[in-house]
Scaffold this motif. Structure first.
Motif, mmCIF file in Angstrom:
data_model
loop_
_atom_site.group_PDB
_atom_site.id
_atom_site.type_symbol
_atom_site.label_atom_id
_atom_site.label_comp_id
_atom_site.label_asym_id
_atom_site.label_seq_id
_atom_site.Cartn_x
_atom_site.Cartn_y
_atom_site.Cartn_z
ATOM 1 N N ILE A 183 0.875 -1.173 0.000
ATOM 2 C CA ILE A 183 0.000 0.000 0.000
ATOM 3 C C ILE A 183 0.909 1.218 0.000
ATOM 4 O O ILE A 183 1.809 1.325 0.838
ATOM 5 N N VAL A 184 0.691 2.114 -0.943
ATOM 6 C CA VAL A 184 1.514 3.320 -1.037
ATOM 7 C C VAL A 184 0.600 4.535 -0.993
ATOM 8 O O VAL A 184 -0.544 4.486 -1.426
ATOM 9 N N SER A 185 1.134 5.620 -0.446
ATOM 10 C CA SER A 185 0.334 6.842 -0.398
ATOM 11 C C SER A 185 1.227 8.065 -0.281
ATOM 12 O O SER A 185 2.223 8.059 0.435
ATOM 13 N N ASN A 186 0.820 9.104 -1.007
ATOM 14 C CA ASN A 186 1.371 10.443 -0.814
ATOM 15 C C ASN A 186 0.219 11.290 -0.284
ATOM 16 O O ASN A 186 -0.415 12.024 -1.040
ATOM 17 N N PRO A 187 -0.071 11.174 1.020
ATOM 18 C CA PRO A 187 -1.251 11.829 1.584
ATOM 19 C C PRO A 187 -0.969 13.293 1.927
ATOM 20 O O PRO A 187 0.192 13.744 1.868
ATOM 21 N N PRO A 188 -1.993 14.057 2.291
ATOM 22 C CA PRO A 188 -1.736 15.398 2.827
ATOM 23 C C PRO A 188 -0.878 15.283 4.081
ATOM 24 O O PRO A 188 -1.118 14.419 4.919
ATOM 25 N N LEU A 215 -0.239 15.266 10.508
ATOM 26 C CA LEU A 215 -0.162 13.795 10.519
ATOM 27 C C LEU A 215 -1.516 13.099 10.655
ATOM 28 O O LEU A 215 -1.566 11.872 10.765
ATOM 29 N N ASP A 216 -2.615 13.862 10.614
ATOM 30 C CA ASP A 216 -3.926 13.237 10.830
ATOM 31 C C ASP A 216 -4.212 12.119 9.828
ATOM 32 O O ASP A 216 -4.644 11.017 10.202
ATOM 33 N N ASP A 217 -3.988 12.382 8.540
ATOM 34 C CA ASP A 217 -4.289 11.371 7.527
ATOM 35 C C ASP A 217 -3.320 10.197 7.605
ATOM 36 O O ASP A 217 -3.714 9.043 7.410
ATOM 37 N N ILE A 218 -2.059 10.471 7.894
ATOM 38 C CA ILE A 218 -1.092 9.379 8.035
ATOM 39 C C ILE A 218 -1.472 8.486 9.212
ATOM 40 O O ILE A 218 -1.378 7.246 9.122
ATOM 41 N N GLY A 233 3.540 -7.829 3.665
ATOM 42 C CA GLY A 233 3.222 -6.688 2.819
ATOM 43 C C GLY A 233 3.767 -5.398 3.421
ATOM 44 O O GLY A 233 3.998 -5.298 4.631
ATOM 45 N N TRP A 234 3.942 -4.409 2.570
ATOM 46 C CA TRP A 234 4.557 -3.143 2.987
ATOM 47 C C TRP A 234 3.571 -1.988 2.914
ATOM 48 O O TRP A 234 2.768 -1.908 1.982
ATOM 49 N N LEU A 235 3.682 -1.086 3.880
ATOM 50 C CA LEU A 235 3.018 0.211 3.825
ATOM 51 C C LEU A 235 4.100 1.271 3.637
ATOM 52 O O LEU A 235 5.021 1.374 4.456
ATOM 53 N N LEU A 236 4.000 2.044 2.559
ATOM 54 C CA LEU A 236 5.011 3.057 2.225
ATOM 55 C C LEU A 236 4.326 4.413 2.104
ATOM 56 O O LEU A 236 3.363 4.568 1.354
ATOM 57 N N LEU A 237 4.849 5.404 2.832
ATOM 58 C CA LEU A 237 4.205 6.710 2.922
ATOM 59 C C LEU A 237 5.182 7.845 2.614
ATOM 60 O O LEU A 237 6.297 7.872 3.148
ATOM 61 N N GLU A 238 4.747 8.779 1.782
ATOM 62 C CA GLU A 238 5.498 10.025 1.633
ATOM 63 C C GLU A 238 5.054 10.972 2.748
ATOM 64 O O GLU A 238 3.904 10.943 3.196
ATOM 65 N N HIS A 239 5.992 11.829 3.192
ATOM 66 C CA HIS A 239 5.665 12.751 4.287
ATOM 67 C C HIS A 239 6.541 13.988 4.179
ATOM 68 O O HIS A 239 7.362 14.119 3.259
ATOM 69 N N GLY A 240 6.383 14.892 5.132
ATOM 70 C CA GLY A 240 7.135 16.140 5.126
ATOM 71 C C GLY A 240 8.602 15.949 5.452
ATOM 72 O O GLY A 240 9.028 14.908 5.972
ATOM 73 N N TYR A 241 9.381 16.985 5.177
ATOM 74 C CA TYR A 241 10.845 16.910 5.293
ATOM 75 C C TYR A 241 11.319 16.618 6.717
ATOM 76 O O TYR A 241 12.413 16.091 6.906
ATOM 77 N N ASN A 263 15.443 8.519 1.316
ATOM 78 C CA ASN A 263 15.711 9.919 1.001
ATOM 79 C C ASN A 263 15.229 10.288 -0.395
ATOM 80 O O ASN A 263 15.243 9.457 -1.309
ATOM 81 N N ASP A 264 14.844 11.555 -0.546
ATOM 82 C CA ASP A 264 14.440 12.061 -1.853
ATOM 83 C C ASP A 264 15.673 12.545 -2.628
ATOM 84 O O ASP A 264 16.823 12.323 -2.231
ATOM 85 N N LEU A 265 15.435 13.223 -3.738
ATOM 86 C CA LEU A 265 16.525 13.665 -4.612
ATOM 87 C C LEU A 265 17.471 14.640 -3.920
ATOM 88 O O LEU A 265 18.641 14.757 -4.282
ATOM 89 N N ALA A 266 16.951 15.340 -2.904
ATOM 90 C CA ALA A 266 17.763 16.318 -2.178
ATOM 91 C C ALA A 266 18.437 15.722 -0.940
ATOM 92 O O ALA A 266 19.064 16.440 -0.165
ATOM 93 N N GLY A 267 18.282 14.403 -0.745
ATOM 94 C CA GLY A 267 18.885 13.759 0.413
ATOM 95 C C GLY A 267 18.084 13.902 1.695
ATOM 96 O O GLY A 267 18.594 13.651 2.793
ATOM 97 N N ILE A 268 16.819 14.300 1.578
ATOM 98 C CA ILE A 268 15.934 14.464 2.746
ATOM 99 C C ILE A 268 15.101 13.204 2.910
ATOM 100 O O ILE A 268 14.607 12.642 1.926
ATOM 101 N N ALA A 269 14.932 12.736 4.163
ATOM 102 C CA ALA A 269 14.106 11.558 4.437
ATOM 103 C C ALA A 269 12.658 11.900 4.091
ATOM 104 O O ALA A 269 11.967 12.559 4.857
ATOM 105 N N ARG A 270 12.199 11.451 2.932
ATOM 106 C CA ARG A 270 10.913 11.885 2.369
ATOM 107 C C ARG A 270 9.834 10.813 2.461
ATOM 108 O O ARG A 270 8.645 11.114 2.406
ATOM 109 N N CYS A 271 10.233 9.530 2.567
ATOM 110 C CA CYS A 271 9.278 8.428 2.637
ATOM 111 C C CYS A 271 9.654 7.516 3.794
ATOM 112 O O CYS A 271 10.835 7.287 4.047
ATOM 113 N N SER A 272 8.643 7.000 4.491
ATOM 114 C CA SER A 272 8.874 6.017 5.547
ATOM 115 C C SER A 272 7.917 4.857 5.343
ATOM 116 O O SER A 272 6.811 5.034 4.808
#
Length: 283
Positions: A183-188, A215-218, A233-241, A263-272
């Motif tokens: 399950i993947v999500s880029n939520p608010p 973090l309400d939706d996450i 199975g995996w749960l993968l979430l995008e989140h803030g910097y 990490n994203d392209l800028a080296g910031i932990a962007r997904c957990s």
């Protein structure tokens, strides 16, 4: 040279004088000239070509809208994501390149599986689901969104690209049936009082902000996901910097294991994300 008919090079210089980034000006000029796929090399080769007055006026109007904060993708109606040309407008978020990190990770965790079942929550333009389907034609991909407008955009993209993603209206996992390998999500994930929201007024607020800490939706997704994940199975979430520690804590407290961030392209932990262990009852 008539001032009403500048060359392409002069038009680009004018846009930069207005304060526009060079890449934005180039994309808007190619759009104005009805050559969206021509590329920057084409502009260089044609830099002495003259623009007619109507095209020049349209180009400057687009530049002014960009300077007022409208995303280039909304102005041109298109955005490339994971090599796919998507049609986007103000009904959905402008897909960010950093979200490709989430797609890479999802493809990685289902590499050993045949016909994996994948779920994209809050699909928006369909970017993540369509990228996954394009890379894994054997996968069963379901994309959901609470917004009928967003689903209309995503379904149109799927039809145009010939990708067999399934779509369903749903508020996160409420009403979704079955279990999935990932399950993947880029939520608010922006806090409702975050000053950065002021610069995003052209994008749908409900797709950006999520409560006082963002973090309400996450929280909702992390709580609902175990009932819809196969063991392993995996749960993968995008989140803030700056949210990786908080999201990792939510996953761990729910019972996920192998919790980690990417990490994203800028080296910031962007997904957990985390793995739902076998032998554990859903909570």
């Amino acid at each position: 040279m008539n001032s009403a008919t500048p060359t392409l090079a002069q038009a680009l210089a004018q846009a930069q004088t207005l304060g526009l980034a060079r890449i934005d000006a180039q994309l808007l000029l190619l759009h104005t000239l009805a050559r969206p796929d021509a590329g920057r090399a084409w502009l260089l080769a044609h830099d002495t070509d003259a623009m007619d007055e109507a095209a020049h006026c349209q180009f400057i109007a687009l530049c002014q809208r960009r300077l007022a904060g409208e995303p280039v993708a909304y102005l041109t109606g298109r955005k490339e994501f994971y090599g796919l040309p998507l049609q986007v407008d103000a009904r959905v978020l402008d897909p960010r390149p950093d979200t490709e990190t989430l797609v890479d990770w999802a493809l990685e965790v289902v590499t050993p599986l045949t016909s994996p079942r994948l779920l994209d929550l809050g699909t928006g333009s369909g970017a993540i689901a369509l990228a996954l389907q394009s890379q894994r034609t054997d996968a069963q991909v379901l994309a959901v969104d609470a917004s009928a407008d967003a689903l209309a955009v995503a379904q149109a993209n799927a039809r145009r690209l010939g990708l067999q993603v399934q779509f369903q209206p749903a508020n996160w996992l409420a009403g979704v049936e079955g279990v999935f390998d990932a399950i993947v999500s880029n939520p608010p994930y922006i806090a409702s009082a975050d000053p950065h929201l002021a610069a995003l007024t052209h994008e749908p607020l409900q797709a950006l902000a999520s409560g006082t800490d963002g973090l309400d939706d996450i929280r909702t997704i992390v709580a609902q996901a175990p009932n819809h994940l196969r063991p392993g199975g995996w749960l993968l979430l995008e989140h803030g910097y700056d949210q990786a520690p908080a999201v990792q804590a939510l996953l761990s407290s729910q019972g996920f294991v192998q919790v980690q961030s990417r990490n994203d392209l800028a080296g910031i932990a962007r997904c957990s994300g985390g793995l739902w262990p076998s032998g554990r009852a859903t909570l």
